[in-house]
Design a protein around this motif. Sequence first.
Motif, mmCIF file in Angstrom:
data_model
loop_
_atom_site.group_PDB
_atom_site.id
_atom_site.type_symbol
_atom_site.label_atom_id
_atom_site.label_comp_id
_atom_site.label_asym_id
_atom_site.label_seq_id
_atom_site.Cartn_x
_atom_site.Cartn_y
_atom_site.Cartn_z
ATOM 1 N N ASP A 98 0.551 -1.048 -0.054
ATOM 2 C CA ASP A 98 -0.136 -0.074 -0.037
ATOM 3 C C ASP A 98 1.579 1.557 0.027
ATOM 4 O OD1 ASP A 98 -2.315 -2.038 -0.180
ATOM 5 O OD2 ASP A 98 -3.021 -1.159 2.012
ATOM 6 N N HIS A 99 1.874 1.113 1.403
ATOM 7 C CA HIS A 99 2.791 2.447 1.152
ATOM 8 C C HIS A 99 3.265 3.025 -0.522
ATOM 9 C CE1 HIS A 99 6.107 -0.173 1.777
ATOM 10 N NE2 HIS A 99 6.921 0.599 0.792
ATOM 11 N N GLN A 100 3.212 1.705 -1.055
ATOM 12 C CA GLN A 100 4.462 2.192 -2.614
ATOM 13 C C GLN A 100 3.249 2.697 -3.516
ATOM 14 O OE1 GLN A 100 4.575 -1.908 -2.892
ATOM 15 N NE2 GLN A 100 7.079 -0.563 -4.172
ATOM 16 N N LEU A 101 1.771 2.548 -3.279
ATOM 17 C CA LEU A 101 0.620 3.221 -4.753
ATOM 18 C C LEU A 101 0.148 4.532 -3.710
ATOM 19 C CD1 LEU A 101 -0.986 0.527 -4.593
ATOM 20 C CD2 LEU A 101 0.572 1.035 -6.160
ATOM 21 N N MET A 102 0.400 4.457 -2.708
ATOM 22 C CA MET A 102 -0.219 6.499 -1.412
ATOM 23 C C MET A 102 0.359 7.090 -2.258
ATOM 24 S SD MET A 102 -2.167 5.338 0.179
ATOM 25 C CE MET A 102 -2.102 6.621 0.965
ATOM 26 N N ASP A 103 -0.425 8.374 -2.446
ATOM 27 C CA ASP A 103 0.217 9.534 -3.418
ATOM 28 C C ASP A 103 1.306 9.933 -5.112
ATOM 29 O OD1 ASP A 103 -0.539 10.888 -1.021
ATOM 30 O OD2 ASP A 103 1.523 10.633 -0.084
ATOM 31 N N LEU A 104 0.391 8.073 -5.326
ATOM 32 C CA LEU A 104 0.296 8.134 -6.826
ATOM 33 C C LEU A 104 -0.296 9.333 -7.698
ATOM 34 C CD1 LEU A 104 1.193 4.630 -7.630
ATOM 35 C CD2 LEU A 104 3.172 6.087 -7.453
ATOM 36 N N ASP A 105 -0.231 9.988 -8.528
ATOM 37 C CA ASP A 105 -0.689 10.521 -9.411
ATOM 38 C C ASP A 105 -1.173 9.468 -10.779
ATOM 39 O OD1 ASP A 105 0.463 13.015 -8.842
ATOM 40 O OD2 ASP A 105 2.451 12.860 -9.496
ATOM 41 N N VAL A 106 -2.674 9.953 -10.787
ATOM 42 C CA VAL A 106 -3.880 8.789 -11.555
ATOM 43 C C VAL A 106 -3.315 10.239 -12.735
ATOM 44 C CG1 VAL A 106 -5.738 7.163 -11.826
ATOM 45 C CG2 VAL A 106 -4.573 7.769 -9.361
ATOM 46 N N VAL A 107 -3.957 8.784 -14.399
ATOM 47 C CA VAL A 107 -3.380 9.834 -15.163
ATOM 48 C C VAL A 107 -4.194 8.789 -16.516
ATOM 49 C CG1 VAL A 107 -1.551 10.870 -15.153
ATOM 50 C CG2 VAL A 107 -1.040 8.988 -16.052
ATOM 51 N N THR A 108 -5.682 8.631 -17.409
ATOM 52 C CA THR A 108 -5.782 8.098 -18.183
ATOM 53 C C THR A 108 -4.479 7.784 -19.411
ATOM 54 O OG1 THR A 108 -6.460 9.983 -19.401
ATOM 55 C CG2 THR A 108 -7.578 9.162 -17.372
ATOM 56 N N ALA A 109 -5.155 6.818 -19.958
ATOM 57 C CA ALA A 109 -3.925 6.223 -21.316
ATOM 58 C C ALA A 109 -3.771 7.744 -21.690
ATOM 59 C CB ALA A 109 -3.944 5.007 -21.699
ATOM 60 N N ASP A 110 -4.188 8.752 -21.755
ATOM 61 C CA ASP A 110 -3.978 9.633 -23.219
ATOM 62 C C ASP A 110 -3.570 10.402 -22.375
ATOM 63 O OD1 ASP A 110 -6.178 9.863 -21.730
ATOM 64 O OD2 ASP A 110 -7.897 9.986 -24.224
ATOM 65 N N GLY A 111 -3.235 10.590 -21.232
ATOM 66 C CA GLY A 111 -1.971 11.773 -20.441
ATOM 67 C C GLY A 111 -3.210 12.517 -20.114
ATOM 68 N N VAL A 112 -4.142 12.491 -19.147
ATOM 69 C CA VAL A 112 -5.421 13.002 -18.588
ATOM 70 C C VAL A 112 -5.478 13.196 -17.495
ATOM 71 C CG1 VAL A 112 -7.451 13.810 -18.450
ATOM 72 C CG2 VAL A 112 -7.283 13.000 -20.613
ATOM 73 N N GLU A 113 -5.185 14.165 -16.707
ATOM 74 C CA GLU A 113 -5.069 13.865 -14.749
ATOM 75 C C GLU A 113 -6.290 14.012 -14.778
ATOM 76 O OE1 GLU A 113 -3.647 16.687 -11.405
ATOM 77 O OE2 GLU A 113 -3.711 17.787 -12.760
ATOM 78 N N THR A 118 -4.912 8.175 -2.506
ATOM 79 C CA THR A 118 -5.234 8.767 -0.660
ATOM 80 C C THR A 118 -5.266 7.573 -0.052
ATOM 81 O OG1 THR A 118 -7.853 9.757 -1.130
ATOM 82 C CG2 THR A 118 -5.816 11.165 -1.949
ATOM 83 N N GLU A 119 -6.207 6.840 -0.930
ATOM 84 C CA GLU A 119 -5.911 5.886 0.256
ATOM 85 C C GLU A 119 -6.577 4.500 -0.884
ATOM 86 O OE1 GLU A 119 -10.319 4.474 2.884
ATOM 87 O OE2 GLU A 119 -9.782 6.323 3.028
#
Length: 189
Positions: A98-113, A118-119
């Motif tokens: 879990d700690h490796q995944l926390m705070d990762l930015d999530v983007v779509t495959a075409d780059g949309v943020e 957060t959990e």
Amino acid sequence: MQLVVARIGRAHGVKGEVTVEVRTDEPELRLAPGAVLATDPAAAGPLTIETGRVHSGRLLLRFAGVADRTAAEALRNTLLIAEVDPEELPEEEDEYYDHQLMDLDVVTADGVEVGRITEISHLPSQDLFIVERPDGSEVMIPFVSEIVAEIDLEEQRAVITPPPGLIDDRAEIVSSREESPRGESGDAS
């Protein structure tokens, strides 16, 4: 570093055994007899595992000093926490703590943020990323290979390919009924 490895469920039998909801991919390592685990709430522990066995597909544990059903039931919903070296990584290539995944930015495959994780919610059927969007709202994204295409720890991002409607309100509604033109209903009018 501390990792939640299980949550204690209800008492099983009268000799102090409890069911546990396993939250680790390495239960044979983290939940083995002799393991000493911290707890949340802290007042319930630390707990030392005396025995473990699988019964009807559920892991049952018995802890040192927990000798009857009443004492076992008092531990219900307690989280079991293992101390883990922060440099340690899961054995399998596509597994993450879990700690490796926390705070990762999530983007779509075409780059949309989309937002930032957060959990992580661990459900019986699958895990979910709880993602905070830039506007402060939250979206839940199932952590399944059909949706989470890539986890890039170096770039600190998760790339997703969401189905329509998962992260936006533009869901495609498809009818399984085919509309037939007027007059072709089959009656002889």
